[in-house]
Design a protein around this motif. Structure first.
Motif, PDB file in Angstrom:
ATOM      1  N   PHE B 569       0.828  -1.194   0.000  1.00 23.83           N
ATOM      2  CA  PHE B 569       0.000   0.000   0.000  1.00 23.83           C
ATOM      3  C   PHE B 569       0.864   1.246   0.000  1.00 23.83           C
ATOM      4  N   CYS B 570       0.419   2.253  -0.735  1.00 23.93           N
ATOM      5  CA  CYS B 570       1.176   3.482  -0.837  1.00 23.93           C
ATOM      6  C   CYS B 570       0.930   4.318   0.412  1.00 23.93           C
ATOM      7  N   PRO B 571       1.746   5.365   0.599  1.00 24.47           N
ATOM      8  CA  PRO B 571       1.603   6.148   1.826  1.00 24.47           C
ATOM      9  C   PRO B 571       0.192   6.698   2.044  1.00 24.47           C
ATOM     10  N   HIS B 572      -0.563   6.850   0.983  1.00 24.71           N
ATOM     11  CA  HIS B 572      -1.916   7.351   1.164  1.00 24.71           C
ATOM     12  C   HIS B 572      -2.924   6.224   1.326  1.00 24.71           C
ATOM     13  N   GLY B 573      -2.457   4.995   1.311  1.00 25.84           N
ATOM     14  CA  GLY B 573      -3.355   3.873   1.542  1.00 25.84           C
ATOM     15  C   GLY B 573      -3.906   3.245   0.281  1.00 25.84           C
ATOM     16  N   ARG B 574      -3.466   3.739  -0.887  1.00 26.58           N
ATOM     17  CA  ARG B 574      -3.949   3.088  -2.110  1.00 26.58           C
ATOM     18  C   ARG B 574      -3.159   1.810  -2.346  1.00 26.58           C
ATOM     19  N   PRO B 575      -3.815   0.809  -2.931  1.00 26.66           N
ATOM     20  CA  PRO B 575      -3.069  -0.424  -3.186  1.00 26.66           C
ATOM     21  C   PRO B 575      -1.989  -0.224  -4.254  1.00 26.66           C
ATOM     22  N   ILE B 576      -0.886  -0.909  -4.096  1.00 29.72           N
ATOM     23  CA  ILE B 576       0.195  -0.831  -5.076  1.00 29.72           C
ATOM     24  C   ILE B 576       0.159  -2.050  -5.986  1.00 29.72           C
ATOM     25  N   ILE B 577      -0.173  -3.183  -5.395  1.00 32.37           N
ATOM     26  CA  ILE B 577      -0.095  -4.431  -6.148  1.00 32.37           C
ATOM     27  C   ILE B 577      -1.460  -5.108  -6.165  1.00 32.37           C
ATOM     28  N   ILE B 578      -1.835  -5.559  -7.314  1.00 31.26           N
ATOM     29  CA  ILE B 578      -3.020  -6.403  -7.404  1.00 31.26           C
ATOM     30  C   ILE B 578      -2.555  -7.764  -7.866  1.00 31.26           C
ATOM     31  N   ASN B 579      -3.026  -8.763  -7.201  1.00 30.04           N
ATOM     32  CA  ASN B 579      -2.577 -10.111  -7.464  1.00 30.04           C
ATOM     33  C   ASN B 579      -3.738 -10.881  -8.101  1.00 30.04           C
ATOM     34  N   ILE B 580      -3.515 -11.433  -9.273  1.00 25.45           N
ATOM     35  CA  ILE B 580      -4.565 -12.263  -9.869  1.00 25.45           C
ATOM     36  C   ILE B 580      -4.019 -13.674  -9.969  1.00 25.45           C
ATOM     37  N   SER B 581      -4.661 -14.578  -9.292  1.00 25.09           N
ATOM     38  CA  SER B 581      -4.124 -15.930  -9.253  1.00 25.09           C
ATOM     39  C   SER B 581      -4.486 -16.658 -10.540  1.00 25.09           C
ATOM     40  N   ILE B 582      -3.713 -17.668 -10.808  1.00 24.88           N
ATOM     41  CA  ILE B 582      -3.965 -18.453 -12.010  1.00 24.88           C
ATOM     42  C   ILE B 582      -5.308 -19.172 -11.868  1.00 24.88           C
ATOM     43  N   ASP B 583      -5.657 -19.499 -10.622  1.00 23.03           N
ATOM     44  CA  ASP B 583      -6.967 -20.108 -10.380  1.00 23.03           C
ATOM     45  C   ASP B 583      -8.082 -19.172 -10.813  1.00 23.03           C
ATOM     46  N   GLU B 584      -7.884 -17.922 -10.453  1.00 26.04           N
ATOM     47  CA  GLU B 584      -8.890 -16.923 -10.808  1.00 26.04           C
ATOM     48  C   GLU B 584      -9.006 -16.824 -12.331  1.00 26.04           C
ATOM     49  N   LEU B 585      -7.862 -16.806 -12.998  1.00 29.22           N
ATOM     50  CA  LEU B 585      -7.883 -16.737 -14.460  1.00 29.22           C
ATOM     51  C   LEU B 585      -8.573 -17.964 -15.043  1.00 29.22           C
ATOM     52  N   ASN B 586      -8.205 -19.110 -14.489  1.00 33.19           N
ATOM     53  CA  ASN B 586      -8.826 -20.343 -14.972  1.00 33.19           C
ATOM     54  C   ASN B 586     -10.344 -20.283 -14.827  1.00 33.19           C
ATOM     55  N   LYS B 587     -10.763 -19.748 -13.693  1.00 32.10           N
ATOM     56  CA  LYS B 587     -12.193 -19.663 -13.434  1.00 32.10           C
ATOM     57  C   LYS B 587     -12.859 -18.774 -14.476  1.00 32.10           C
ATOM     58  N   PHE B 589     -11.955 -18.179 -17.418  1.00 24.92           N
ATOM     59  CA  PHE B 589     -11.996 -18.796 -18.736  1.00 24.92           C
ATOM     60  C   PHE B 589     -12.736 -20.140 -18.705  1.00 24.92           C
ATOM     61  N   HIS B 590     -13.456 -20.339 -17.631  1.00 23.66           N
ATOM     62  CA  HIS B 590     -14.239 -21.576 -17.451  1.00 23.66           C
ATOM     63  C   HIS B 590     -13.381 -22.817 -17.640  1.00 23.66           C
ATOM     64  N   ARG B 591     -12.203 -22.787 -17.041  1.00 25.02           N
ATOM     65  CA  ARG B 591     -11.313 -23.928 -17.179  1.00 25.02           C
ATOM     66  C   ARG B 591     -11.402 -24.862 -15.978  1.00 25.02           C
ATOM     67  N   THR B 592     -12.230 -24.519 -15.036  1.00 30.33           N
ATOM     68  CA  THR B 592     -12.235 -25.348 -13.825  1.00 30.33           C
ATOM     69  C   THR B 592     -13.102 -26.588 -13.998  1.00 30.33           C
TER      70      THR B 592
END
Lengths: 376, 592
Positions: B569-587, B589-592
């Motif tokens: 998080f940045c000094p003002h509290g905004r997120p710096i990193i967003i994490n997208i898991s491969i599971d999420e991507l699979n989901k 793309f209806h790969r699950t």
């Protein structure tokens, strides 16, 4: 429009112009190149609205005409072709046919009328200068220009023509190069202009091309708000950068009395090695100047690396610790011609002046670098 | 005048009923407070099973049934009177309190404002005692059949104090207050079985369980894996419990539980210690989750500050503050706040390519079947088992790739950096990432000697407004610690002679004015001056959205970012990193 030529001739001509084509533009027509055939002369023109480059080449003309085609497609297909005869014709639908003995390609074209018309304004005076000379003046200065759009006047080389000398200056606010030559004088007109870096790079490239002979001359003319460099078959027209060039003479110190002489290559290779361990952003190195030696050191606090070397030098004044950006030092050394160079120093926070140990006839080359104030 | 004087002289001793009602105002302000007092009694009685029965948000009925020690007939009657307690006997005991209750006034207070039915049986007895009280007056004492423990039913709370009754909120609201109160007990007393009924419906039934399980049971399953365990018994105050990761924070308070020797307490100073340990990794308007148990010699703390017993006084509050703060920040620092965050070495990508190259000719010979490129990039098949000939070259490449920069880093829209990690992809906002780096460096520099400073060939002269000039004077010493060299030039004009070495070229002209502007904007937020300056400086000198970065610069940025204390998080509290898991991507793309 209908003409025949050879791939190599056509491709070479295109190379002189293609550099001006903007890679990103909101005006699609600027991605095109203008082809104009008049008898046996084909003129290729490209522009980004600030700068215009145009070149002529000899072809076998069949029917006069003109069109504009996408520069990238034309360049890509020409590059892939072997040196074969080419026949180019513009059909009624406005497509440019490029025929080889094996096949043909069609390029979409747009009429010349869509292309921004280039009116080469009248010049107030001109002078002829040697190719080599111009090439050298550009080479010695252009590396030090600023790339910062917030200070547009520093984004070009300052050409100062006066009765006594031809002078070029470039600075980015951290370093400065000044080169003057008294052999070329503009007796007819005195003028100062800031020429954009991109135009100078295009000129340099054209001056290197084989069609420019060693002894050929460039006709250099200056107008109200533009400059033109006319070479053998190519001209580069450029708007000049408006605005007041900083009063650089005021910041060049004249009381730097501590003289340091070092071998250029020795210094350059030491700095190169030591700077590997400097901070990757600031490239900060420390030069500890002592009697007859310079210790070059670096320390990267973030990654914990360190570098240290001592080279011999001629110096007999009080010891000084001065911080520099290694890249600035290397850039400057690269553009020094003599084996030994001389630094004029004052203290650890003031500008250092660098000269070649001996100047060329009629020439005065000076470089200046601002130090990094080291930790207290 | 005389009349008034007369009235004022009529001093009377208040009736006990009235004093109880006055006292009740302090202890018992709403049904939740009744529930709290009764629960404390049940727990102090050593119960291991407690049932709570509510009607109409506790307004109509609060009944607590426990299996504790119970009381005999005499005690049962006495317990309902003020200043009677079995928990302390002497003054010294007051300073060494191990039980939850001790003031001996709660039950009397409650009795004075409601109708109570108390049924209690001790272990020794076979018959229990039933006491009925109406507004503090004992109506009936009788013998009843009983099981061990106490059942106390408080009905029609505030029926005889209409003023107080008017201030009660809706049934739902009062119910929520009670739930809130209950959770303070159910979280801590994980070895006690709790059941809650509201309007004849079973709301929860917690069986005795481990602390961590109970916690999740009470807070909700979504906090599973979102808490970090805390444990520190190295000092005189033993700290244990759980703190939430940054994604467990909420926009509202709540989910903040602080206990001292088993007693839920409210302490602004310690709350601040915990929240400040989070620093800026959670946005300013969010509240972190914490459940923290402090254990301390009871003699070092005074719980007898207020009848509600939620406030306490520590004899060494400052010390506890710093211990708690450092324990929490240590725990946060040691926890991987984003799970599985490791950079995938480029070697896997190389294997992939190598696999294709080494096997392709073979396939050409072997058969004419068309090969499916998918088989080479499908992740669940072993790829590129290195043959002995290639393995040497392979290990070399591996070494090199770890030596040089990551290649699987891309910049998009000159604004975000995307990189592949083992568990998926991350997206980094380049501006806030750089901001975080500069912010921490600035704070660090304030403590240190002055850093190096790139001297300017053309010093920048700037004229400031008198207000800006006075601000500049205030922050000047700190600006010098950031690498600026600024000198006065007479009047409100200053000259900038040097700037931080890593400042982007061209920012020199505007940076000072921008920092002062930002500093002014932040002044209303009552930040510490240095914190404000660090924020203003980092915000204004960081690379911006739209700046093109080279591969080296991106790698540099990522390296530096992960070297900071809170890269997320940045000094003002905004997120710096967003994490997208491969599971999420699979989901997706209806790969699950």
């Amino acid at each position: 429009m209908d003409f025949t030529t050879s791939k190599n001739d056509f491709y070479k001509g295109l190379q002189k112009v293609i550099g001006v084509i903007p890679s990103k533009t909101t005006i699609p027509i600027l991605e095109n190149i203008l082809l104009e055939l008049n008898e046996n002369t084909l003129q290729l023109t490209g522009t980004d609205l600030e700068i215009c480059v145009s070149t002529e080449l000899k072809v076998n003309g069949v029917q006069n005409g003109s069109c504009t085609v996408p520069a990238k497609s034309l360049n890509d297909i020409l590059r892939e072709l072997p040196d074969v005869p080419l026949k180019l014709t513009l059909d009624e639908e406005g497509k440019l046919h490029l025929k080889t003995e094996k096949g043909f390609y069609k390029l979409m074209s747009q009429p010349k009328e869509e292309f921004p018309s280039i009116v080469v304004e009248e010049s107030e005076g001109d002078m002829e200068i040697d190719n080599n000379f111009l090439s050298r003046m550009i080479d010695k200065t252009v590396f030090a220009v600023s790339h910062d759009e917030l200070r547009p006047t520093l984004m070009g080389v300052y050409f100062q023509l006066n009765e006594n000398e031809f002078r070029c200056v470039a600075t980015d606010g951290h370093r400065l190069v000044r080169i003057a030559n008294t052999a070329f004088r503009a007796s007819e007109f005195q003028k100062s202009v800031i020429v954009p870096t991109k135009a100078l790079n295009l000129i340099s490239k054209n001056l290197e091309s084989p069609s420019e002979k060693e002894d050929s001359k460039v006709k250099f003319s200056i107008g109200e708000n533009h400059v033109i460099f006319r070479m053998t078959d190519t001209y580069v027209y450029s708007k000049v950068i408006e605005g007041q060039y900083p009063k650089y003479e005021n910041v060049i110190p004249n009381n730097n009395d501590k003289k340091l002489v070092v071998n250029k290559d020795e210094l350059a290779s030491s700095v190169k090695r030591v700077s590997i361990f400097s901070n990757i952003i600031t490239h900060q190195i420390k030069c500890s100047v002592e009697e007859n030696s310079v210790r070059i050191s670096s320390e990267d606090i973030e990654y914990g690396g360190e570098g240290n070397e001592v080279i011999s030098a001629k110096y007999n004044d009080e010891p000084l610790d001065i911080g520099y950006n290694a890249n600035y030092i290397l850039d400057m050394l690269k553009h020094m011609d003599t084996e030994e160079i001389q630094f004029l120093l004052k203290d650890s926070v003031s500008a250092a002046i660098i000269y070649p140990i001996a100047q060329r006839p009629n020439e005065d080359l000076m470089m200046l670098i601002m130090p990094i104030r080291l930790n207290d | 005048m005389t009349n008034r004087f007369k009235i004022m002289t009529k001093i009377k001793v208040l009736s006990e009923d009235l004093t109880n009602k006055i006292a009740a105002g302090e202890v018992v302000d709403r049904p939740a407070a009744v529930a709290k007092e009764l629960l404390e009694n049940s727990i102090d009685a050593g119960s291991d099973k407690i049932t709570i029965i509510l009607k109409d948000g506790g307004k109509a009925l609060i009944q607590i049934v426990d299996n504790g020690t119970g009381m005999d007939r005499e005690d049962a009657i006495l317990s309902l009177q003020r200043h009677t307690t079995s928990k302390i006997f002497t003054y010294d005991d007051l300073h060494n309190i191990h039980s939850l209750g001790f003031r001996g006034e709660a039950l009397a207070s409650i009795a004075s404002i409601s109708r109570i039915e108390l049924k209690t049986t001790t272990q020794k007895q076979t018959a229990g005692t039933l006491v009925r009280i109406d507004g503090g007056v004992i109506e009936d004492v009788s013998t009843t059949a009983g099981v061990r423990g106490t059942s106390i039913a408080v009905k029609n709370i505030f029926y005889n104090t209409p003023a107080r009754r008017k201030f009660l909120k809706s049934n739902d609201a009062e119910y929520r207050y009670i739930l809130n109160t209950l959770s303070r007990f159910t979280i801590y007393y994980h070895q006690i079985e709790f059941m809650l009924y509201h309007n004849d419906q079973l709301i929860f039934h917690y069986k005795p369980s481990a602390q961590s399980e109970r916690l999740i049971e009470v807070l909700g399953a979504r906090y599973q894996d979102k808490v970090i365990e805390l444990n520190d018994s190295s000092t005189f105050v033993k700290i244990s419990g759980y703190i939430g990761k940054q994604d467990a924070s909420k926009k509202s308070r709540g989910n903040q539980y602080l206990y001292l020797n088993g007693r839920y307490i409210v302490n602004r100073s310690l709350n601040h210690a915990i929240v400040s340990a989070y620093g800026t990794i959670i946005p300013r308007d969010e509240y972190p989750l914490y459940v923290i148990f402090l254990e301390l010699d009871p003699r070092r703390v005074d719980v007898n500050v207020h009848p509600s017993k939620m406030e306490v006084k520590f004899s060494d509050e400052r010390l506890i503050y710093s211990i708690l703060r450092s324990t929490v920040s240590k725990a946060l620092a040691s926890a991987h706040i984003i799970p599985h965050f490791t950079f995938k070495e480029a070697d896997e990508a190389i294997n992939l390519v190598r696999g294709v190259q080494t096997h392709m000719p073979l396939q050409g010979y072997e058969s004419s079947r068309s090969y499916d490129i998918g088989q080479f990039i499908s992740p669940d098949k072993p790829i590129g088992q290195p043959d002995p000939i290639n393995s040497r070259a392979e290990s070399q490449t591996k070494e090199e790739s770890s030596f040089f920069e990551r290649k699987n880093v891309w910049q998009i829209h000159n604004q975000y950096i995307i990189s592949e990690i083992r568990s998926g992809i991350i997206i980094i906002d380049q501006h806030v990432a750089h901001e975080r780096i500069l912010y921490e460096r600035a704070l660090h520099n304030f403590e240190k000697r002055k850093p190096s400073s790139q001297q300017l060939l053309f010093p920048i002269i700037q004229e400031l407004t008198p207000e800006d000039y006075s601000i500049l004077n205030e922050i000047l010493p700190y600006l010098e610690h950031l690498g600026f060299v600024i000198k006065g030039f007479g009047g409100n004009t200053v000259v900038i002679e040097g700037v931080p070495g890593d400042l982007k070229l061209g920012n020199e002209e505007t940076i000072l004015a921008e920092i002062i502007d930002e500093f002014k904007k932040n002044m209303n937020n009552s930040l510490d001056l240095r914190d404000n300056l660090a924020k203003s400086f980092s915000c204004k000198s960081a690379i911006k959205a739209g700046d093109k970065l080279t591969l080296t610069e991106m790698n540099m940025l990522i390296d530096q970012l992960f070297a900071t204390q809170s890269p997320y998080f940045c000094p003002h509290g905004r997120p710096i990193i967003i994490n997208i898991s491969i599971d999420e991507l699979n989901k997706r793309f209806h790969r699950t």
